[in-house]
Design an enzyme around this catalytic site. Structure first.
Site, PDB file in Angstrom:
ATOM      1  N   HIS A 276     -66.343  32.218 -61.747  1.00 10.67           N
ATOM      2  CA  HIS A 276     -66.552  32.508 -60.322  1.00 10.67           C
ATOM      3  C   HIS A 276     -67.919  31.986 -59.867  1.00 10.67           C
ATOM      4  O   HIS A 276     -68.020  31.231 -58.894  1.00 10.67           O
ATOM      5  CB  HIS A 276     -66.451  34.025 -60.101  1.00 10.67           C
ATOM      6  CG  HIS A 276     -66.679  34.458 -58.686  1.00 10.67           C
ATOM      7  ND1 HIS A 276     -65.646  34.730 -57.824  1.00 10.67           N
ATOM      8  CD2 HIS A 276     -67.807  34.665 -57.965  1.00 10.67           C
ATOM      9  CE1 HIS A 276     -66.132  35.076 -56.642  1.00 10.67           C
ATOM     10  NE2 HIS A 276     -67.449  35.051 -56.691  1.00 10.67           N
ATOM     11  N   GLU A 277     -68.966  32.365 -60.578  1.00 11.90           N
ATOM     12  CA  GLU A 277     -70.309  31.935 -60.181  1.00 11.90           C
ATOM     13  C   GLU A 277     -70.456  30.418 -60.305  1.00 11.90           C
ATOM     14  O   GLU A 277     -71.170  29.789 -59.522  1.00 11.90           O
ATOM     15  CB  GLU A 277     -71.386  32.652 -60.999  1.00 11.90           C
ATOM     16  CG  GLU A 277     -71.417  34.179 -60.840  1.00 11.90           C
ATOM     17  CD  GLU A 277     -71.498  34.658 -59.388  1.00 11.90           C
ATOM     18  OE1 GLU A 277     -72.135  33.991 -58.551  1.00 11.90           O
ATOM     19  OE2 GLU A 277     -70.901  35.716 -59.086  1.00 11.90           O
ATOM     20  N   HIS A 280     -69.529  28.869 -57.108  1.00 12.13           N
ATOM     21  CA  HIS A 280     -70.628  28.936 -56.130  1.00 12.13           C
ATOM     22  C   HIS A 280     -71.689  27.878 -56.459  1.00 12.13           C
ATOM     23  O   HIS A 280     -72.207  27.199 -55.574  1.00 12.13           O
ATOM     24  CB  HIS A 280     -71.300  30.313 -56.176  1.00 12.13           C
ATOM     25  CG  HIS A 280     -70.528  31.409 -55.491  1.00 12.13           C
ATOM     26  ND1 HIS A 280     -70.156  31.329 -54.175  1.00 12.13           N
ATOM     27  CD2 HIS A 280     -70.094  32.615 -55.933  1.00 12.13           C
ATOM     28  CE1 HIS A 280     -69.519  32.466 -53.835  1.00 12.13           C
ATOM     29  NE2 HIS A 280     -69.462  33.245 -54.888  1.00 12.13           N
ATOM     30  N   GLU A 306     -67.293  31.575 -50.707  1.00  6.32           N
ATOM     31  CA  GLU A 306     -66.407  32.357 -51.572  1.00  6.32           C
ATOM     32  C   GLU A 306     -65.119  31.581 -51.888  1.00  6.32           C
ATOM     33  O   GLU A 306     -64.504  31.794 -52.926  1.00  6.32           O
ATOM     34  CB  GLU A 306     -66.117  33.709 -50.900  1.00  6.32           C
ATOM     35  CG  GLU A 306     -65.534  34.772 -51.809  1.00  6.32           C
ATOM     36  CD  GLU A 306     -66.480  35.291 -52.894  1.00  6.32           C
ATOM     37  OE1 GLU A 306     -67.666  34.887 -52.930  1.00  6.32           O
ATOM     38  OE2 GLU A 306     -66.007  36.086 -53.731  1.00  6.32           O
TER      39      GLU A 306
HETATM   40 ZN    ZN Z   1     -68.693  35.237 -54.947  1.00  4.44          ZN
END
Ligand code: ZN
Length: 512
Positions: A276-277, A280, A306
């Site tokens: 997830h990170e 980003h 996101e």
């Molecule tokens: Zn996030």
């Protein structure tokens, strides 16, 4: 000097101010990163002073009257929807639009409100921790009322046409309003409730027991790092560290760091948290050279940001092609804990759907229902249609209506998230917007990179990453989210993309 020459001079000066503002922001980010990853405990008090000084300096920079004068001199209006002279096009136009927005938002709110809100939320977070520990909302309600009064004041300072909620949402999702959001969410929630009914009706339950066996942390770290490398996260421009709450932070154009946390007895925590990170991080690292170091070097909105993390985590990271490639390696690392678990069982396990009480633990289907409940309630709270003391009941009713569950206490219900205690009203919807944009962008990606499955199955992520970089990442904040979405996919945000994706994926898993 010619008119044009004067205009160039003004623009140059604005760029200088912006550059200093960005440098201050990145410097503050170093202090914050250090605090979350390796600062000794004894430094807490002074670090808070350092960070508070930095935010004061940043506020002074972005609200200095010179900015207003220069913008005025260039013919840029300071309305909520700023008017920009036609002679500014391309990056200059985007720069002026965003600078006018930042200046307007920051200078409209009196220093008194800023300081009071900072104080109220510091107290708020402390009180919230205690209330959550005691599972007793009444201990938090007084301070929440104080915070909400200030949040309403912020909204009226900024001004709005339709709803108190709109300027608050605009902080996180620029240029979007609650009426638009409501329309999208209404369709999404109806579709999700239908889908959840079919999953329940299938009678199938997915085995997730093996995810809670023992997974040695050093091996989890090695695996996470190899996934990051495969996904193209550039360790010469970033780092992976540990923190209590995973985050991504930008300390400079070529310094975008991510963090994760490890849990020996729950494999998905670090695994999907890291992916997830990484999403980003890749976004921030992929901004075009031309915008680096300026205020356009940001995500188009939190929703778009996101979308990049959720796409990496769910649409790619929880897909069958991804695990066809990575599962043999994972199984080699953990032969004991994954004994008897074949690829299919693993894939189903990391994708199991079950209504649950806690948002951050929710699966891909039910997650968005958690968000819609929060959006509904916070909009009513700031609009004055829901009293703070009635919030726990409204929460529990909403949970029962949407997910068929009633929290046994406030800690597992209305007190679970930190956002409201920090004055972050308008933030929650961006999580669901991320899922919506991710599915819509991915639909175009699948058409453009038609062999994406085969590519990922054989561990070649470049075609997908190159697509993301040139279609999403490179544009940074040059286009507002709405325009970016239309540019990429040819149409405005539409919930049917997420609903179709979920229907196809979970229909296959649950057999309908
Ligand atoms: Zn996030």
């Amino acid at each position: 000097m010619s008119e044009e020459g004067k205009a160039d001079g003004k623009l140059l000066r604005l760029r200088e101010i912006d550059r200093e503002y960005r440098l201050l922001g990145h410097t503050a980010a170093i202090l914050h990163w250090d605090q979350e990853t390796c600062m000794p405990e004894g430094a807490v008090r002074e670090r808070a002073e350092q960070l508070s000084l930095m935010s004061g300096l940043m506020h002074d920079r972005i609200t200095q009257p010179e900015i207003g004068e220069l913008l005025g001199g260039l013919g840029v209006s300071l309305d909520p929807d700023p008017r920009l002279p036609e002679r500014f096009q391309g990056l200059d136009r985007a720069f002026l639009r965003e600078l006018a927005r930042a200046y307007r938002r920051n200078s409209r709110i009196p220093r008194r409100v800023v300081t009071e809100l900072a104080k109220a939320t510091t107290i708020g977070q402390r009180v919230w921790v205690e209330a959550r520990k005691a599972a007793d909302f009444s201990r938090f309600s007084g301070q929440l009322s104080v915070i909400l009064d200030l949040v309403r004041e912020v909204s009226s300072c900024l001004g709005y046409r339709d709803h108190t909620y709109d300027p608050l949402l605009d902080e996180y999702e620029p240029w979007m309003n609650s009426a638009e959001l409501e329309e999208v969410f209404a369709e999404l929630s109806a579709g999700l409730v239908r889908l959840l009914d079919r999953i329940r009706g299938s009678g199938k339950t997915v085995d997730t027991e093996f995810l809670h066996r023992s997974y040695e942390i050093e091996k989890q770290k090695a695996f996470g790092r190899s996934v990051l490398e495969a996904l193209g996260y550039d360790f010469s421009r970033g780092r992976l560290d540990e923190s209590a709450h995973p985050f991504t932070t930008t300390l400079g154009s070529s310094d975008v760091r991510i963090t994760t946390r490890y849990n020996r007895r729950f494999l998905p925590a670090a695994l999907f948290g890291t992916i997830h990170e990484c999403g980003h991080g890749l976004y921030e690292l992929g901004f075009d050279e031309a915008v680096r170091g300026t205020l356009l070097a940001e995500g188009a909105s939190l929703g778009i940001h996101e979308s990049q993390s959720r796409m990496m985590e769910n649409l790619i990271g929880r897909s069958m092609p991804f695990w066809s490639h990575f599962y043999p390696q994972l199984k080699d690392l953990f032969p004991g804990s994954l004994e008897g678990v074949d690829l299919r069982r693993f894939y189903e396990g990391v994708n199991g759907v079950a209504p649950s009480l806690i948002r951050v633990e929710a699966d891909e289907v039910t997650y968005n229902l958690h968000i819609m409940l929060r959006f509904d309630l916070e909009k009513q709270l700031v609009g004055g249609e829901l009293a703070v003391e009635d919030l726990p009941d409204a929460w529990n009713e909403g949970m029962e209506r949407l997910l068929g569950l009633v929290p046994p206490d406030d800690a597992q219900g209305v007190l679970q998230d930190i956002h409201w205690s920090g004055g972050m009203v308008g933030y929650f919807p961006t999580y669901a917007l991320g899922n919506l944009y991710a599915a819509q962008f991915f639909d175009t990606l699948k058409r453009d990179v038609s062999d994406w499955r085969e590519q990922i199955e054989s561990g070649r992520f470049e075609p997908v990453l190159d697509w993301l970089k040139s279609n999403v990442h490179a544009h940074a904040r040059v286009y507002p989210a709405r325009e970016l979405c239309t540019r990429i996919t040819g149409e405005p945000l539409d919930p049917r993309f997420l609903l179709d994706y979920l229907q196809e994926k979970f229909g296959e898993i649950y057999g309908f």
